[in-house]
Enzyme design. Structure first.
Site, PDB file in Angstrom:
ATOM      1  N   TYR A  32       9.360  -5.698  -2.938  1.00  0.00           N
ATOM      2  CA  TYR A  32       8.271  -6.325  -3.693  1.00  0.00           C
ATOM      3  C   TYR A  32       7.297  -5.207  -4.066  1.00  0.00           C
ATOM      4  CZ  TYR A  32       6.059 -10.498  -5.513  1.00  0.00           C
ATOM      5  OH  TYR A  32       5.573 -11.474  -6.361  1.00  0.00           O
ATOM      6  N   HIS A  37       3.765   1.809  -3.315  1.00  0.00           N
ATOM      7  CA  HIS A  37       5.121   2.315  -3.057  1.00  0.00           C
ATOM      8  C   HIS A  37       5.475   3.384  -4.102  1.00  0.00           C
ATOM      9  CE1 HIS A  37       5.505  -2.022  -1.603  1.00  0.00           C
ATOM     10  NE2 HIS A  37       5.850  -1.356  -0.519  1.00  0.00           N
ATOM     11  N   GLY A 147       2.897   5.483   3.815  1.00  0.00           N
ATOM     12  CA  GLY A 147       1.534   5.278   3.328  1.00  0.00           C
ATOM     13  C   GLY A 147       0.547   5.180   4.480  1.00  0.00           C
ATOM     14  N   LYS A 149      -2.019   3.405   4.361  1.00  0.00           N
ATOM     15  CA  LYS A 149      -2.525   2.037   4.482  1.00  0.00           C
ATOM     16  C   LYS A 149      -2.104   1.485   5.842  1.00  0.00           C
ATOM     17  CE  LYS A 149      -0.483  -1.581   2.991  1.00  0.00           C
ATOM     18  NZ  LYS A 149      -0.372  -2.745   3.885  1.00  0.00           N
ATOM     19  N   ASP A 150      -0.870   1.822   6.234  1.00  0.00           N
ATOM     20  CA  ASP A 150      -0.342   1.429   7.543  1.00  0.00           C
ATOM     21  C   ASP A 150      -0.473   2.633   8.474  1.00  0.00           C
ATOM     22  OD1 ASP A 150       0.892  -1.273   6.731  1.00  0.00           O
ATOM     23  OD2 ASP A 150       1.639   0.110   5.229  1.00  0.00           O
ATOM     24  N   MET A 184      -3.489  -1.955  -2.090  1.00  0.00           N
ATOM     25  CA  MET A 184      -2.328  -2.693  -2.612  1.00  0.00           C
ATOM     26  C   MET A 184      -1.398  -3.054  -1.462  1.00  0.00           C
ATOM     27  SD  MET A 184      -1.313  -0.889  -6.136  1.00  0.00           S
ATOM     28  CE  MET A 184      -2.449  -0.990  -7.510  1.00  0.00           C
ATOM     29  N   SER A 186       2.183  -5.866  -0.645  1.00  0.00           N
ATOM     30  CA  SER A 186       3.059  -6.951  -1.108  1.00  0.00           C
ATOM     31  C   SER A 186       2.479  -8.292  -0.675  1.00  0.00           C
ATOM     32  CB  SER A 186       4.460  -6.781  -0.523  1.00  0.00           C
ATOM     33  OG  SER A 186       4.918  -5.461  -0.747  1.00  0.00           O
ATOM     34  N   ARG A 187       1.814  -8.317   0.474  1.00  0.00           N
ATOM     35  CA  ARG A 187       1.282  -9.578   1.001  1.00  0.00           C
ATOM     36  C   ARG A 187       0.023 -10.053   0.253  1.00  0.00           C
ATOM     37  NH1 ARG A 187       3.220  -7.495   6.335  1.00  0.00           N
ATOM     38  NH2 ARG A 187       4.661  -9.064   7.173  1.00  0.00           N
TER      39      ARG A 187
HETATM   40  P1  AMP Z   1       6.055  -1.934   3.035  1.00  0.00           P
HETATM   41  O1  AMP Z   1       7.009  -2.251   1.922  1.00  0.00           O
HETATM   42  O2  AMP Z   1       4.795  -2.733   2.969  1.00  0.00           O
HETATM   43  O3  AMP Z   1       6.720  -1.932   4.381  1.00  0.00           O
HETATM   44  O4  AMP Z   1       5.578  -0.440   2.784  1.00  0.00           O
HETATM   45  C1  AMP Z   1       6.509   0.605   2.624  1.00  0.00           C
HETATM   46  C2  AMP Z   1       5.756   1.920   2.612  1.00  0.00           C
HETATM   47  O5  AMP Z   1       4.819   1.930   1.547  1.00  0.00           O
HETATM   48  C3  AMP Z   1       4.960   2.140   3.903  1.00  0.00           C
HETATM   49  O6  AMP Z   1       5.007   3.519   4.257  1.00  0.00           O
HETATM   50  C4  AMP Z   1       3.568   1.737   3.499  1.00  0.00           C
HETATM   51  O7  AMP Z   1       2.549   2.353   4.259  1.00  0.00           O
HETATM   52  C5  AMP Z   1       3.537   2.220   2.062  1.00  0.00           C
HETATM   53  N1  AMP Z   1       2.505   1.496   1.313  1.00  0.00           N
HETATM   54  C6  AMP Z   1       2.341   0.154   1.226  1.00  0.00           C
HETATM   55  N2  AMP Z   1       1.224  -0.135   0.515  1.00  0.00           N
HETATM   56  C7  AMP Z   1       0.681   1.053   0.157  1.00  0.00           C
HETATM   57  C8  AMP Z   1      -0.484   1.438  -0.576  1.00  0.00           C
HETATM   58  N3  AMP Z   1      -1.326   0.529  -1.082  1.00  0.00           N
HETATM   59  N4  AMP Z   1      -0.734   2.751  -0.751  1.00  0.00           N
HETATM   60  C9  AMP Z   1       0.107   3.690  -0.232  1.00  0.00           C
HETATM   61  N5  AMP Z   1       1.223   3.396   0.465  1.00  0.00           N
HETATM   62  C10 AMP Z   1       1.505   2.093   0.662  1.00  0.00           C
END
Ligand code: AMP
Length: 291
Positions: A32, A37, A147, A149-150, A184, A186-187
């Site tokens: 998503y 990403h 990222g 963010k996490d 940003m 996905s949730r």
């Molecule tokens: P996720 O799909 O949410 O598990 O995120 C996959 C990767 O993208 C993880 O390393 C997240 O920290 C990174 N990520 C998600 N949202 C952001 C964002 N807004 N800015 C930078 N990296 C992000």
């Protein structure tokens, strides 16, 4: 860009690149996809000859009652997004490919996972460590991109790579935000239009704490209180945690003397929002080191 669903095929492809002397970057995601990403993919494309992206909604990092079933998915749009960016391969395995019958090994970093998101989501980081270690073993990348963010996730995965002697550089990337400051995610798709307008309050709350530290304040209880007070100004926000910890051990600190993570999670309607600021009294804006 090719899409691969088998771990064996993905291994063969990435190892063939390495054998040709090409460097490989890996961007693990749950799909998503959004510009956050995208920024990781662009960084990988800039730093490596080949970029692999995984899209896998990892069941083992969702607890009972969490949003595994509801988690937003759009594989066709993700694939078009990655193709347009120029990614070389998309790894999109099914759960049975990653966790075949008999699967029984788990990876965890209990001390670093004890607080922050790990406290409210028991077992979450065990699922994250396990799946990321598998993805790193499958793709054998030179660099992997995450990222901030996490932030807790990055610090745990960086520790895992060090502790388990992984031959990969773990690269932290800045949080990408909407124009109004909301990180940003996905949730964010769970937010109603009204909640979406209210959501940047979490960012403003954390900026209040950062402003206090940048102005010379060092009392982290005070910094936490500023975040909580700001969140309390909108009763729709339900703070889950606000913590100030050292980035090396993720343990609470009373004073900001080394690199300090102030992280918060809050419920807003159906969404659970997380965000953070990282403050380094020595350098102000210095970003966490990779590896
Ligand atoms: P996720 O799909 O949410 O598990 O995120 C996959 C990767 O993208 C993880 O390393 C997240 O920290 C990174 N990520 C998600 N949202 C952001 C964002 N807004 N800015 C930078 N990296 C992000």
């Amino acid at each position: 860009m090719e899409t691969v669903t088998s771990a064996r095929e993905m291994k063969a492809r990435c190892r063939a690149w390495r054998a040709q002397g090409l460097s490989v970057g890996l961007v693990p995601t749950m799909g998503y996809l959004h510009r956050g990403h995208g920024s990781l993919v662009e960084r990988s494309l800039a730093e490596n000859s080949r970029t692999a992206v995984s899209v896998f909604v990892n069941p083992s990092q969702f607890g009972p009652g969490e949003d595994l079933e509801a988690y937003p998915r759009d594989p066709a749009r993700d694939s078009a997004f990655l193709k347009a960016l120029g990614a070389n391969v998309l790894f999109m395995p099914k759960a049975a490919e990653m966790y075949p019958p008999g699967f029984s090994t788990l990876v965890e970093a209990p001390a670093l996972a004890a607080r922050l998101c790990g406290a409210s989501r028991p077992g979450h980081f065990r699922g994250v460590c396990t799946v990321v270690l598998k993805l790193l073993n499958i793709a054998a990348p030179d660099r992997a991109y995450f990222g901030l963010k996490d932030a807790q996730q990055f610090f745990i995965l960086r520790r895992m790579a060090r502790d388990l002697d992984l031959d990969v550089a773990m690269v932290p990337c800045p949080t990408v935000r909407e124009d109004d400051g909301l990180a940003m995610s996905s949730r964010n798709s769970y937010l109603t239009p009204d909640e979406r307008r209210a959501a940047p309050l979490l960012r403003r709350a954390l900026l209040a704490a950062e402003g206090y530290l940048q102005g010379g304040g060092r009392d982290l209880e005070k910094a936490r209180a500023l975040v909580l007070e700001t969140l309390a100004s909108d009763p729709r926000f339900e703070a889950e945690y606000v913590e100030a910890v050292s980035t090396c051990d993720l343990q609470p600190a009373a004073e900001a003397c080394g690199e300090t993570l102030i992280a918060a999670a809050a419920r807003l309607g159906r969404a659970r929002l997380i965000d953070n600021v990282i403050f380094d009294p020595a350098g102000g804006a210095r970003r966490p080191a990779g590896r």
